[in-house]
Scaffold this active site. Structure first.
Site, PDB file in Angstrom:
ATOM      1  N   HIS A 246      18.982  -4.293 -20.114  1.00 38.05           N
ATOM      2  CA  HIS A 246      18.778  -4.085 -18.674  1.00 38.05           C
ATOM      3  C   HIS A 246      17.791  -2.938 -18.485  1.00 38.05           C
ATOM      4  CE1 HIS A 246      22.534  -6.391 -18.623  1.00 38.05           C
ATOM      5  NE2 HIS A 246      22.202  -6.736 -17.392  1.00 38.05           N
TER       6      HIS A 246
ATOM      7  N   ASP B 269      17.005  -8.151 -17.981  1.00 39.81           N
ATOM      8  CA  ASP B 269      17.427  -8.625 -16.666  1.00 39.81           C
ATOM      9  C   ASP B 269      16.980  -7.609 -15.628  1.00 39.81           C
ATOM     10  OD1 ASP B 269      18.549 -10.808 -17.844  1.00 39.81           O
ATOM     11  OD2 ASP B 269      20.622 -10.341 -17.307  1.00 39.81           O
TER      12      ASP B 269
ATOM     13  N   HIS C 221      21.134 -14.019  -7.155  1.00 38.34           N
ATOM     14  CA  HIS C 221      22.025 -13.667  -8.270  1.00 38.34           C
ATOM     15  C   HIS C 221      23.427 -14.238  -8.042  1.00 38.34           C
ATOM     16  CE1 HIS C 221      24.024 -10.946 -11.303  1.00 38.34           C
ATOM     17  NE2 HIS C 221      22.916 -11.234 -11.946  1.00 38.34           N
TER      18      HIS C 221
ATOM     19  N   HIS D  71      16.276 -15.533 -12.604  1.00 34.84           N
ATOM     20  CA  HIS D  71      17.665 -15.060 -12.646  1.00 34.84           C
ATOM     21  C   HIS D  71      18.386 -15.328 -11.320  1.00 34.84           C
ATOM     22  CE1 HIS D  71      20.862 -13.129 -14.689  1.00 34.84           C
ATOM     23  NE2 HIS D  71      20.753 -11.916 -14.181  1.00 34.84           N
TER      24      HIS D  71
END
Length: 244
Positions: A220, A72, A127, A123
Site C-alpha cells: 500500500h 493499492d 471500492h 480497484h
C-alpha cells in the site's frame, strides 16, 4: 498466468460486459495463508490459481523467476512520489490499482505512472465489495472506472483487484466478462495502518522471508515504511536471483 512484458500488455482489447448468470455468488474473503510449499509459495495461493485460473483470476504468476510488485491506491498519503522515484531509479515497473477517487483527485501522479511505464489496475470505482452488489451494479463498479480512466487518461486498464479482497465465483466471472484478469496476491503484510507502521527492519525482514518465484506482492502506497524500504527490498529480491 504469465505476466508478459508490460508494454505488450497494453495492447490487449477489453471486451464489453455481458450478462453473467451461473456462477456461485457466495462471498469469500481472500487470504494467502501461512502454509507454504517447497518453493516458499503460499499453498492457498497455489490452490487459488488451480481453482480459479479458468476465470482469469490469479494469486501467482507462472514466471518463477519474477516478483511482481503491486500497490493499492485508495488515497494519497504523500509517499507515492517517493515510491515512483525509487521505481524509476531501480528500473522497475509496478502495477498500481486505482480506486475512482484516486483516479479523479490525483491526476498528476496517475499521469506520471503512465508516463513512466507502470501498469494501471482497476480497484473499483467506489471500492465496493463486488459479491454484495447486483450484477448490474458490479459491472458498473468495474466499467465506470474503466471508462473514466480511458476517457481522461487515454489508458485502457485490463487488470482488476477485488476491493476488500472479497470475491465470489460470480464476481470473478463478472470481471472476466468485462474483459479483465483479476489479480490477488501471494505476499502481503499489515502495511496499511498508517498509525501502526512496522519498523523498516521488520517490514524488510517479513517481505524478504516471504519471497518466492511467481510472487505477486501487495503493498500500500500510504505506508511510510514501504516508501523507506522499497529500494533496499528491490535490491534484496534481485540478490536472491529474482527479476523485479
Amino acid at each position: 498466468m504469465k505476466i508478459k512484458p508490460y508494454a505488450a500488455l497494453l495492447t490487449a482489447a477489453v471486451m464489453p460486459c455481458t450478462a453473467v448468470y451461473a456462477a456461485d455468488s457466495t462471498k469469500i474473503g481472500y487470504g494467502q495463508g501461512t502454509a507454504t510449499d517447497e518453493k516458499n509459495r503460499p499453498v492457498d495461493a497455489v490452490q487459488f490459481n488451480s481453482r480459479y485460473g479458468d476465470l482469469d483470476a490469479f494469486a501467482l504468476s507462472e514466471d518463477e523467476k519474477r516478483i511482481i510488485i503491486t500497490f493499492d491506491q485508495g488515497y494519497e498519503n504523500g509517499y507515492t512520489a517517493k515510491i515512483l522515484d525509487t521505481l524509476k531509479e531501480k528500473d522497475v515497473q509496478a502495477i498500481f490499482f486505482l480506486t475512482g477517487p484516486y483516479a479523479k483527485t490525483e491526476s498528476a501522479l496517475v499521469q506520471r505512472m503512465i508516463d513512466e511505464g507502470h501498469v494501471l489496475g482497476n480497484h473499483g470505482m467506489t471500492h465496493a465489495s463486488l459479491p454484495t452488489l447486483s450484477d448490474e451494479n458490479a459491472k458498473e463498479e468495474i466499467m465506470s472506472l474503466h471508462n473514466y480512466v480511458m476517457n481522461n487518461y487515454g489508458y485502457q486498464m485490463q487488470y482488476f483487484r477485488c476491493p476488500c479482497g472479497e470475491y465470489s465465483e460470480k464476481a470473478l466471472e463478472t470481471a472476466q466478462q468485462c474483459g479483465y484478469k483479476t489479480l490477488f496476491w501471494s505476499s502481503a503484510y499489515v502495511d496499511w495502518k498508517t498509525d501502526q507502521q512496522p519498523s523498516p527492519q521488520e517490514g524488510l525482514r517479513k517481505l524478504t522471508e516471504a519471497a518466492h518465484g511467481g510472487e505477486i506482492l501487495l503493498l500500500h502506497s500510504v505506508s511510510s515504511t514501504n516508501a523507506e524500504i522499497l529500494g533496499e527490498l528491490i535490491d534484496s529480491f534481485r540478490a536472491m536471483g529474482y527479476t523485479v
